[in-house]
Write an enzyme that holds these catalytic residues in place. Structure first.
Site, PDB file in Angstrom:
ATOM      1  N   GLN A  88     -78.825  20.682  71.667  1.00  0.00           N
ATOM      2  CA  GLN A  88     -78.348  20.971  73.024  1.00  0.00           C
ATOM      3  C   GLN A  88     -79.579  21.510  73.760  1.00  0.00           C
ATOM      4  O   GLN A  88     -79.935  22.679  73.615  1.00  0.00           O
ATOM      5  CB  GLN A  88     -77.186  21.954  72.961  1.00  0.00           C
ATOM      6  CG  GLN A  88     -76.077  21.418  72.038  1.00  0.00           C
ATOM      7  CD  GLN A  88     -74.722  22.026  72.295  1.00  0.00           C
ATOM      8  OE1 GLN A  88     -73.858  21.380  72.879  1.00  0.00           O
ATOM      9  NE2 GLN A  88     -74.518  23.247  71.866  1.00  0.00           N
ATOM     10  N   GLY A  94     -75.354  22.724  77.146  1.00  0.00           N
ATOM     11  CA  GLY A  94     -74.560  23.561  76.242  1.00  0.00           C
ATOM     12  C   GLY A  94     -75.375  24.515  75.390  1.00  0.00           C
ATOM     13  O   GLY A  94     -74.826  25.230  74.557  1.00  0.00           O
ATOM     14  N   HIS A  99     -83.927  28.952  72.366  1.00  0.00           N
ATOM     15  CA  HIS A  99     -84.989  28.714  71.376  1.00  0.00           C
ATOM     16  C   HIS A  99     -84.623  27.367  70.762  1.00  0.00           C
ATOM     17  O   HIS A  99     -83.590  27.259  70.084  1.00  0.00           O
ATOM     18  CB  HIS A  99     -84.981  29.839  70.334  1.00  0.00           C
ATOM     19  CG  HIS A  99     -86.094  29.787  69.337  1.00  0.00           C
ATOM     20  ND1 HIS A  99     -86.521  30.925  68.658  1.00  0.00           N
ATOM     21  CD2 HIS A  99     -86.858  28.770  68.873  1.00  0.00           C
ATOM     22  CE1 HIS A  99     -87.512  30.600  67.846  1.00  0.00           C
ATOM     23  NE2 HIS A  99     -87.725  29.290  67.943  1.00  0.00           N
ATOM     24  N   HIS A 101     -83.568  24.237  68.833  1.00  0.00           N
ATOM     25  CA  HIS A 101     -83.093  24.129  67.442  1.00  0.00           C
ATOM     26  C   HIS A 101     -82.251  22.882  67.275  1.00  0.00           C
ATOM     27  O   HIS A 101     -81.639  22.401  68.219  1.00  0.00           O
ATOM     28  CB  HIS A 101     -82.288  25.369  67.021  1.00  0.00           C
ATOM     29  CG  HIS A 101     -81.162  25.711  67.946  1.00  0.00           C
ATOM     30  ND1 HIS A 101     -81.346  26.377  69.144  1.00  0.00           N
ATOM     31  CD2 HIS A 101     -79.835  25.465  67.861  1.00  0.00           C
ATOM     32  CE1 HIS A 101     -80.191  26.541  69.753  1.00  0.00           C
ATOM     33  NE2 HIS A 101     -79.255  25.976  68.993  1.00  0.00           N
ATOM     34  N   HIS A 103     -79.013  21.281  65.282  1.00  0.00           N
ATOM     35  CA  HIS A 103     -77.810  21.531  64.484  1.00  0.00           C
ATOM     36  C   HIS A 103     -77.698  20.420  63.441  1.00  0.00           C
ATOM     37  O   HIS A 103     -77.848  19.241  63.776  1.00  0.00           O
ATOM     38  CB  HIS A 103     -76.546  21.444  65.355  1.00  0.00           C
ATOM     39  CG  HIS A 103     -76.430  22.501  66.404  1.00  0.00           C
ATOM     40  ND1 HIS A 103     -75.615  23.600  66.281  1.00  0.00           N
ATOM     41  CD2 HIS A 103     -77.017  22.623  67.630  1.00  0.00           C
ATOM     42  CE1 HIS A 103     -75.692  24.341  67.371  1.00  0.00           C
ATOM     43  NE2 HIS A 103     -76.546  23.769  68.213  1.00  0.00           N
TER      44      HIS A 103
END
Ligand code: AMP
Length: 157
Positions: A88, A94, A99, A101, A103
């Site tokens: 995101q 969202g 930072h 990343h 998922h």
């Protein structure tokens, strides 16, 4: 007596290293405070930058190679049949932790009634993330302890 707990940055959060199960030269793998499924983990560049576009080519390469390694191991460990991998990238998409990343979420057929409902679940504007109970530090550390040995052959440090 002073505390010597080791921490690493994840946006504004200080993450205990006991919650990290993987490290490479430029990235780390973190168990999730509020997973939306078993095995939902995060892959994070060590350098704190909010957006994917902020990463250097070396960081992109390391982040994606780490995502590939972690995804492969996590899918097998949690008996998945596939993976959802998502970024995101920015608040309008969202993102809640500024930072960058990735998922990683192990998937199985029919785990969500409609396959793409998982994206609504990830998006805090569609599902009330505040209502989800955060896991305890002990719970997260126990999961990281379980996962860490699976990455022995890949660890950078
Ligand atoms: P996003 O909304 O895409 O920025 O995702 C943020 C993710 O970080 C969510 O899956 C949260 O559950 C997770 N998260 C937030 N704070 C922490 C934390 N302190 N430790 C681990 N995961 C966290």
């Amino acid at each position: 007596m002073s505390s010597t707990l080791q921490t690493i940055r994840f946006g504004p959060h200080r993450i205990l290293t006991s919650q990290i199960f993987f490290t490479s030269k430029l990235s780390y793998g973190l168990v999730n405070l509020k997973p939306i499924a078993r095995g939902h983990v995060l892959v994070v560049p060590k350098r704190l930058v909010p957006r994917f576009a902020d990463l250097t080519p070396d960081e992109v390469s390391d982040l994606f190679l780490s995502t590939q390694t972690i995804g492969r191991v996590i899918e097998k460990h949690f008996l998945g049949e596939a993976l959802t991998m998502a970024i995101q990238d920015g608040p309008a998409a969202g993102q809640t932790v500024p930072h960058c990343h990735v998922h990683i979420i192990p998937r199985r057929f029919r785990d969500w009634a409609n396959n793409d409902d998982i994206y609504a679940e990830l998006d805090h504007t569609k599902v009330d993330n505040e209502a989800r109970t955060p896991r305890s530090e002990e719970d997260m550390a126990a999961e990281a302890d379980q996962l860490r040995p699976l990455f022995d052959q890949y660890q950078d440090c």
